[in-house]
Write a protein that holds these residues in place. Structure first.
Motif, PDB file in Angstrom:
ATOM      1  N   HIS A  64      25.180  52.802  18.807  1.00 37.47           N
ATOM      2  CA  HIS A  64      26.201  52.042  19.353  1.00 37.47           C
ATOM      3  C   HIS A  64      26.786  52.395  20.409  1.00 37.47           C
ATOM      4  O   HIS A  64      27.456  51.664  21.266  1.00 37.47           O
ATOM      5  CB  HIS A  64      27.172  51.716  17.990  1.00 37.47           C
ATOM      6  N   GLU A  71      26.394  47.763  28.066  1.00 40.01           N
ATOM      7  CA  GLU A  71      26.795  46.444  28.262  1.00 40.01           C
ATOM      8  C   GLU A  71      27.037  46.026  29.746  1.00 40.01           C
ATOM      9  O   GLU A  71      27.717  46.753  30.177  1.00 40.01           O
ATOM     10  CB  GLU A  71      28.050  46.301  27.102  1.00 40.01           C
ATOM     11  N   GLU A 266      36.625  41.335  21.239  1.00 39.99           N
ATOM     12  CA  GLU A 266      35.949  40.372  21.415  1.00 39.99           C
ATOM     13  C   GLU A 266      34.631  40.662  21.289  1.00 39.99           C
ATOM     14  O   GLU A 266      33.857  39.752  20.763  1.00 39.99           O
ATOM     15  CB  GLU A 266      36.341  39.842  22.832  1.00 39.99           C
ATOM     16  N   TRP A 267      34.122  41.587  21.704  1.00 34.88           N
ATOM     17  CA  TRP A 267      32.463  42.143  21.634  1.00 34.88           C
ATOM     18  C   TRP A 267      32.342  43.067  20.344  1.00 34.88           C
ATOM     19  O   TRP A 267      31.085  43.171  20.004  1.00 34.88           O
ATOM     20  CB  TRP A 267      32.023  42.672  22.898  1.00 34.88           C
ATOM     21  N   GLY A 268      33.235  43.204  19.845  1.00 32.76           N
ATOM     22  CA  GLY A 268      32.978  43.966  18.647  1.00 32.76           C
ATOM     23  C   GLY A 268      33.445  43.309  17.162  1.00 32.76           C
ATOM     24  O   GLY A 268      32.517  42.744  16.448  1.00 32.76           O
ATOM     25  N   ASN A 270      35.115  40.461  16.832  1.00 35.97           N
ATOM     26  CA  ASN A 270      35.036  39.190  16.580  1.00 35.97           C
ATOM     27  C   ASN A 270      33.617  38.664  16.397  1.00 35.97           C
ATOM     28  O   ASN A 270      33.169  37.747  16.013  1.00 35.97           O
ATOM     29  CB  ASN A 270      35.436  38.368  17.871  1.00 35.97           C
ATOM     30  N   LYS A 271      32.640  39.536  16.884  1.00 35.58           N
ATOM     31  CA  LYS A 271      31.085  39.288  16.442  1.00 35.58           C
ATOM     32  C   LYS A 271      30.826  40.319  15.274  1.00 35.58           C
ATOM     33  O   LYS A 271      29.478  40.192  15.028  1.00 35.58           O
ATOM     34  CB  LYS A 271      30.280  39.746  17.680  1.00 35.58           C
ATOM     35  N   LEU A 272      31.684  40.462  14.408  1.00 35.75           N
ATOM     36  CA  LEU A 272      31.232  41.320  13.131  1.00 35.75           C
ATOM     37  C   LEU A 272      30.366  42.673  13.492  1.00 35.75           C
ATOM     38  O   LEU A 272      29.695  43.133  12.695  1.00 35.75           O
ATOM     39  CB  LEU A 272      30.637  40.369  12.310  1.00 35.75           C
ATOM     40  N   ARG A 273      30.671  42.840  14.722  1.00 30.33           N
ATOM     41  CA  ARG A 273      30.112  44.363  15.105  1.00 30.33           C
ATOM     42  C   ARG A 273      30.905  45.690  15.158  1.00 30.33           C
ATOM     43  O   ARG A 273      31.433  45.973  15.813  1.00 30.33           O
ATOM     44  CB  ARG A 273      29.401  44.269  16.536  1.00 30.33           C
ATOM     45  N   TYR A 274      31.209  45.766  13.685  1.00 27.49           N
ATOM     46  CA  TYR A 274      32.171  46.714  13.343  1.00 27.49           C
ATOM     47  C   TYR A 274      31.772  48.119  13.858  1.00 27.49           C
ATOM     48  O   TYR A 274      32.548  49.121  14.367  1.00 27.49           O
ATOM     49  CB  TYR A 274      32.448  46.894  11.676  1.00 27.49           C
TER      50      TYR A 274
END
Length: 308
Positions: A64, A71, A266-268, A270-274
């Protein structure tokens, strides 16, 4: 530690037991809300699944972190964050210091108290209310700023200030000044009260003007406080103010308003990318520690005040 030193330590603790009891709630708060959550950093090294929990999620190493650095938006976000933080740091520090010096030189204590109260109040107003006020003042439909600038013939038609990218960073800096200038000045005023009044008297006897007393007595007297605050604020360079950006940005300013905290959310989250969000948080913390350590080291090398 020898027995003698141990006995001295316990003797010192016993002598200051009242002070220790006073700071104990803050130490407990610090441990519970600052140190215990660090355990959650392990998520950054896993493909975290809320249903499996930390113990059941797969360990993936630095996956990650690599995703974070690769990104496409990463470098733009870092640029925006550092630019806005630098503007806010320079404007916030200089204006607070200037206000504190003016208030310190004011002899009318009622005027001084009223000014200090008025300038400190915005600190306690939430960014939701502040953003509404800023949008109203900068509105193209009867906004105070546009009306005033048209009245004095600086502009000939209203400007959509919050929709122009080249103005956005500076608007964030000046709105932060409006909100925090009084609060920041309090700290410098407190430092000024610790300056020995005999220094001012001696400078006056030597014929120093008011400006000279400020330069040669006041500013050196608060230099240590200034440096400590500067070192601490530099540690927050990746914290450009999530609420302020979120509430004042628009589609027109998205490219310059995307700061690191917004990016992580927003990129973590909110996209459920904990795990991605946790990796972003660790990156920000490590950068803060490095910045504080380097700045502190430079200050120490220059023979100035340092945190540690």
């Amino acid at each position: 530690m020898g027995k003698g030193k141990t006995a001295t330590l316990f003797k010192e603790l016993g002598r200051n037991k009242t002070l220790l009891l006073m700071i104990m709630p803050f130490v407990i708060h610090l441990i519970i809300f600052r140190y215990v959550p660090i355990w959650g950093w392990i998520m950054a090294f896993q493909d975290y699944n809320p249903l499996k929990g930390v113990s059941g999620s797969e360990f993936v190493g630095l996956k990650h972190f690599k995703a974070l650095f690769s990104e496409p938006l990463f470098l733009k976000v870092i640029r925006n964050t550092l630019a806005i933080s630098t503007i806010k740091l320079v404007l916030g520090t200089s204006t607070s210091l200037f206000l504190a010096i003016l208030l310190n030189e004011t002899r009318n204590k009622y005027f001084k108290s009223i000014t200090q109260t008025i300038t400190s109040l915005p600190h306690f107003i939430s960014w939701v209310v502040t953003a509404s006020l800023v949008r109203e003042m900068l509105s193209t439909d009867g906004g105070m700023v546009n009306e005033f600038l048209m009245f004095i013939k600086v502009i000939d038609k209203p400007i959509l200030w919050l929709g122009v990218q080249k103005y956005f960073w500076w608007l964030m800096g000046w709105t932060n000044v409006w909100k925090e200038i009084g609060w920041g000045a309090i700290i410098y005023l407190a430092a000024m009260t610790g300056i020995d009044s005999q220094l001012y008297e001696a400078a006056k006897i030597d014929g120093a003007s008011r400006i000279q007393r400020i330069i040669h007595v006041t500013i050196p007297g608060i230099k240590a406080t200034f440096l400590i605050l500067l070192i601490m604020n530099i540690g927050y360079m990746l914290n450009a103010g999530y609420e302020q950006m979120f509430l004042l940005k628009s589609g027109l300013t998205q490219d310059v308003a995307q700061v690191f905290e917004l990016f992580a959310i927003e990129w973590g989250l909110n996209k459920l990318r904990y795990s991605f969000a946790a990796a972003s948080g660790i990156f920000a913390s490590v950068v803060s520690i490095i910045l504080i350590t380097v700045t502190n080291k430079i200050s120490h090398k220059l023979g100035e005040t340092a945190l540690f």
